[in-house]
Design a protein around this motif. Structure first.
Motif, PDB file in Angstrom:
ATOM      1  N   UNK A   1       3.546   6.510 -11.413  1.00  0.00           N
ATOM      2  CA  UNK A   1       2.369   5.978 -10.735  1.00  0.00           C
ATOM      3  C   UNK A   1       2.857   5.069  -9.618  1.00  0.00           C
ATOM      4  N   UNK A   2       2.341   5.314  -8.441  1.00  0.00           N
ATOM      5  CA  UNK A   2       2.582   4.451  -7.286  1.00  0.00           C
ATOM      6  C   UNK A   2       1.320   3.618  -7.159  1.00  0.00           C
ATOM      7  N   UNK A   3       1.488   2.296  -7.166  1.00  0.00           N
ATOM      8  CA  UNK A   3       0.300   1.452  -7.125  1.00  0.00           C
ATOM      9  C   UNK A   3       0.436   0.358  -6.084  1.00  0.00           C
ATOM     10  N   UNK A   4      -0.718  -0.157  -5.728  1.00  0.00           N
ATOM     11  CA  UNK A   4      -0.836  -1.109  -4.621  1.00  0.00           C
ATOM     12  C   UNK A   4      -1.469  -2.386  -5.170  1.00  0.00           C
ATOM     13  N   UNK A   5      -0.629  -3.322  -5.655  1.00  0.00           N
ATOM     14  CA  UNK A   5      -1.150  -4.517  -6.344  1.00  0.00           C
ATOM     15  C   UNK A   5      -2.112  -5.370  -5.530  1.00  0.00           C
ATOM     16  N   UNK A   6      -2.049  -5.247  -4.208  1.00  0.00           N
ATOM     17  CA  UNK A   6      -2.910  -6.071  -3.360  1.00  0.00           C
ATOM     18  C   UNK A   6      -4.235  -5.393  -3.013  1.00  0.00           C
ATOM     19  N   UNK A   7      -4.452  -4.173  -3.522  1.00  0.00           N
ATOM     20  CA  UNK A   7      -5.644  -3.407  -3.132  1.00  0.00           C
ATOM     21  C   UNK A   7      -6.465  -3.031  -4.364  1.00  0.00           C
ATOM     22  N   UNK A   8      -7.708  -3.509  -4.405  1.00  0.00           N
ATOM     23  CA  UNK A   8      -8.616  -3.134  -5.477  1.00  0.00           C
ATOM     24  C   UNK A   8      -9.616  -2.105  -4.952  1.00  0.00           C
ATOM     25  N   UNK A   9     -10.306  -1.443  -5.885  1.00  0.00           N
ATOM     26  CA  UNK A   9     -11.224  -0.384  -5.456  1.00  0.00           C
ATOM     27  C   UNK A   9     -12.425  -0.911  -4.677  1.00  0.00           C
ATOM     28  N   UNK A  10     -12.768  -2.180  -4.847  1.00  0.00           N
ATOM     29  CA  UNK A  10     -13.897  -2.728  -4.088  1.00  0.00           C
ATOM     30  C   UNK A  10     -13.553  -4.061  -3.472  1.00  0.00           C
TER      31      UNK A  10
END
Length: 90
Positions: free
Chosen positions: A81-90
């Motif tokens: 999984x590549x994830x973006x800790x600073x970006x939420x879905x909303x």
């Protein structure tokens, strides 16, 4: 595209429309202490990032690297999984 989209909306669209990758809008990675962010499950993180970068470029986003912020990955057994800790879905 003429409409303005935020980077979180673009990531969500990428994950929702992809047949190769799986979107996780509620991923909590290492050191996030329960906070959730957008993640994309894939078999090959490098290929996914190339596809994602090409997809984002269709939206005329300036400073893609800055907008994505930190990019992390975790092993999920056979997948990553590549994830973006600073970006939420909303």
């Amino acid at each position: 595209m003429n409409e303005m989209f935020e980077i979180n909306e673009i990531l969500m669209l990428f994950g929702e429309t992809s047949t190769e990758y799986t979107l996780r809008a509620d991923y909590s990675g290492r050191g996030m202490f329960g906070r959730e962010c957008i993640g994309i499950v894939c078999q090959d993180a490098l290929s996914m990032m190339v596809d994602l970068t090409e997809y984002i470029s269709t939206f005329d986003v300036i400073n893609i690297n800055q907008k994505l912020g930190r990019i992390c990955s975790d092993s999920m057994g056979m997948d990553t999984i590549v994830y973006f800790p600073d970006i939420t879905k909303s």
